[in-house]
Design a protein around this motif. Structure first.
Motif, mmCIF file in Angstrom:
data_model
loop_
_atom_site.group_PDB
_atom_site.id
_atom_site.type_symbol
_atom_site.label_atom_id
_atom_site.label_comp_id
_atom_site.label_asym_id
_atom_site.label_seq_id
_atom_site.Cartn_x
_atom_site.Cartn_y
_atom_site.Cartn_z
ATOM 1 N N THR A 240 2.996 -7.209 -7.657
ATOM 2 C CA THR A 240 4.336 -7.429 -7.131
ATOM 3 C C THR A 240 4.356 -7.346 -5.613
ATOM 4 O OG1 THR A 240 5.227 -6.307 -9.099
ATOM 5 C CG2 THR A 240 6.750 -6.713 -7.288
ATOM 6 N N LEU A 241 4.896 -8.372 -4.991
ATOM 7 C CA LEU A 241 5.278 -8.297 -3.583
ATOM 8 C C LEU A 241 6.695 -7.760 -3.543
ATOM 9 C CD1 LEU A 241 3.969 -11.672 -2.128
ATOM 10 C CD2 LEU A 241 3.497 -9.432 -1.144
ATOM 11 N N VAL A 242 6.913 -6.689 -2.814
ATOM 12 C CA VAL A 242 8.235 -6.066 -2.815
ATOM 13 C C VAL A 242 8.677 -5.771 -1.389
ATOM 14 C CG1 VAL A 242 7.167 -3.798 -3.185
ATOM 15 C CG2 VAL A 242 9.594 -4.093 -3.658
ATOM 16 N N ARG A 243 9.913 -6.139 -1.080
ATOM 17 C CA ARG A 243 10.535 -5.785 0.196
ATOM 18 C C ARG A 243 11.543 -4.679 -0.084
ATOM 19 N NH1 ARG A 243 11.765 -8.864 4.800
ATOM 20 N NH2 ARG A 243 11.238 -10.789 3.722
ATOM 21 N N PHE A 244 11.267 -3.495 0.417
ATOM 22 C CA PHE A 244 12.172 -2.379 0.176
ATOM 23 C C PHE A 244 13.464 -2.587 0.954
ATOM 24 C CE2 PHE A 244 8.113 -0.493 -0.956
ATOM 25 C CZ PHE A 244 8.432 0.210 -2.105
ATOM 26 N N PRO A 245 14.616 -2.505 0.283
ATOM 27 C CA PRO A 245 15.895 -2.725 0.975
ATOM 28 C C PRO A 245 16.212 -1.594 1.945
ATOM 29 C CG PRO A 245 16.274 -1.938 -1.252
ATOM 30 C CD PRO A 245 14.792 -2.173 -1.140
ATOM 31 N N PRO A 246 17.022 -1.873 2.941
ATOM 32 C CA PRO A 246 17.380 -0.833 3.930
ATOM 33 C C PRO A 246 18.520 0.055 3.437
ATOM 34 C CG PRO A 246 18.374 -2.908 4.552
ATOM 35 C CD PRO A 246 17.548 -3.192 3.311
ATOM 36 N N PHE A 247 18.345 0.639 2.241
ATOM 37 C CA PHE A 247 19.380 1.473 1.646
ATOM 38 C C PHE A 247 19.089 2.945 1.941
ATOM 39 C CE2 PHE A 247 19.865 -1.903 -1.886
ATOM 40 C CZ PHE A 247 20.553 -2.726 -1.013
ATOM 41 N N PRO A 248 20.135 3.773 2.001
ATOM 42 C CA PRO A 248 19.935 5.200 2.274
ATOM 43 C C PRO A 248 19.013 5.884 1.280
ATOM 44 C CG PRO A 248 22.242 4.611 2.504
ATOM 45 C CD PRO A 248 21.559 3.412 1.916
ATOM 46 N N GLN A 249 19.022 5.435 -0.006
ATOM 47 C CA GLN A 249 18.191 6.095 -1.002
ATOM 48 C C GLN A 249 16.714 5.748 -0.875
ATOM 49 O OE1 GLN A 249 20.604 3.873 -1.505
ATOM 50 N NE2 GLN A 249 20.325 2.667 -3.383
#
Length: 457
Positions: A240-249
């Motif tokens: 999996t290529l994954v872009r981590f979202p800019p979320f507080p969690q």
């Protein structure tokens, strides 16, 4: 009298219509990007409630849609009475017979908690919060698909409500055609209120996640190609290529960061091909270890709270260097590359390739409508869709990747991976589709029961 009052007279569960407190929450599926403009919501408490709703719908010419969680929701629910099955949460495990019976509201995590003490499992997927029934009706492609085939093939009986409100138990002996259709053909034939299916001994499980920065992606993809060419069917490898979202969690170091993950599950002793990944330096995470059945749902770190998303899936005929080049070159290109207002839109958060093959390639003689899969890999592309602009950007990126891979995709899609704009016809061969349509004409010709992706008849 309104539809809400009519339904309240015939069911024990809660009935909600527009204007009632809680209606908007009740009509919203797990994929909150889908707007379901339903006429009413009924939170049923038992199969008798389901039968009463369906009988009412048949009498007054309205349609019924059914959801446990709403992971596979679509606009097909518009105008229907939405039956929420969360109250049908009973689980019965017969360890001696290696079977389980679950109500239509049971999720995989809850079932695994019940089977684990016996060393048994069902054909669990990658998320603990996906409903067992919806997943299984659509075939079910999870961690054990390579060794055991579609989850639907393990079904031994289905408790259903037919389109006229009649309740019945369906088996291979009582009604072989309907039984065949329910095992992977979806929910367009009857409302399923409970399933009985085989469990199996897992043996000692081993698995987990390895994670690298995206700069190692080419190496990881090459190792994936080689490892999947030699892997025993008791070993499943997903990349999996994954872009981590800019979320507080999300931890600060990972926000907005592109990584590449390898997720694996297998039986201890057959994990030799994984040495190809172990040779790649720079892993920032490697949590592989002996596993319990209850831990399988956490390997991919999928979100367990409702979220808005668009998903597109394609079955790949190969994983050649060209496929790798396309995915690396276009899949995770981000909003920073886009001009003007599109700079705020990051099209894809996840691009995953799952290894298939094994038992999926040679379906059992008694297989249901899901049949088998000849293609060796499954590509899925997911992007956040909190607004129409985001949804449009995600869809365009998915389309462009599919177009670039046109000679490497078969055109078929697993039923549980269909999304807006897709048709149930894309999930089946012409002969299977013809048979399914014939069964729908027999049991649900008026479309009283409406699935998320209905068959045209």
């Amino acid at each position: 009298m309104g539809i809400g009052n009519d339904l309240r007279r015939v069911v024990r569960g809660r009935v909600l219509v527009a204007g009632d407190e809680g209606f908007d929450g009740a009509r919203t599926p797990w994929n909150v990007a889908v707007e379901q403009r339903v006429s009413a919501v009924v939170e049923v408490v038992d199969a008798a409630d389901v039968a009463a709703v369906v009988e009412y719908a048949a009498k007054f010419g309205v349609a019924v849609s059914v959801q446990g969680t709403g992971h596979g929701a679509s606009a097909a629910a518009d105008g229907t009475v939405l039956v929420r099955t969360g109250g049908l949460a009973d689980i019965a495990v017969d360890a001696g017979a290696r079977t389980a019976r679950v109500g239509a509201g049971v999720q995989w995590g809850a079932l695994s908690e019940r089977t684990a003490p016996y060393g048994l499992a069902g054909a669990v997927g990658s998320s603990p919060v996906v409903g067992v029934t919806g997943y299984t009706l659509g075939g079910g492609l999870g961690w054990f698909a390579r060794s055991r085939g579609f989850a639907a093939n393990a079904v031994r009986a289905a408790e259903v409500v037919l389109a006229d409100g009649t309740r019945m138990r369906v088996t291979a002996e009582s009604d072989p055609e309907l039984f065949w259709a329910l095992r992977g053909g979806g929910g367009d034939f009857a409302v399923v209120t409970g399933l009985e299916f085989e469990l199996f001994e897992t043996g000692p499980l081993y698995g987990g996640r390895m994670l690298w920065d995206a700069e190692r992606a080419a190496e990881v993809f090459a190792a994936f190609r080689e490892a999947t060419a030699e892997a025993d069917e008791r070993l499943s490898i997903w990349v999996t290529l994954v872009r981590f979202p800019p979320f507080p969690q999300v931890p600060e170091p990972l926000r907005g960061r592109i990584m590449i993950a390898v997720d694996v599950v297998g039986v201890e002793g057959i994990t030799g091909p994984l040495h190809r990944f172990e040779a790649i330096p720079g892993a920032v995470l490697d949590n592989r270890r002996p596993l319990e059945v209850t831990e399988l749902g956490g390997i991919c770190m999928e979100p367990t709270a409702p979220s808005p998303a668009r998903v597109r899936a394609e079955l790949l005929t190969d994983f050649s260097p060209h496929v790798t080049d396309v995915l690396l070159g276009t899949a995770m290109a981000g909003a920073a590359d886009a001009p003007g207002p599109e700079r705020s839109i990051a099209p894809l958060a996840l691009v995953q390739v799952r290894q298939l093959g094994g038992a999926l390639y040679r379906p059992r003689a008694d297989a249901g409508a899901a049949g088998g899969i000849r293609e060796p890999y499954l590509l899925s592309m997911l992007g956040p869709a909190p607004t129409p602009d985001h949804a449009a950007a995600v869809a365009e990126r998915q389309r462009s990747i599919t177009a670039a891979l046109h000679s490497h995709v078969s055109g078929r899609k697993p039923l549980t991976y269909l999304d807006a704009g897709d048709s149930a016809a894309q999930a089946f061969s012409p002969d299977t589709l013809t048979r399914l349509r014939s069964i729908k004409r027999r049991y649900n010709e008026q479309g009283t029961v409406r699935s998320s992706f209905p068959f045209a008849i």
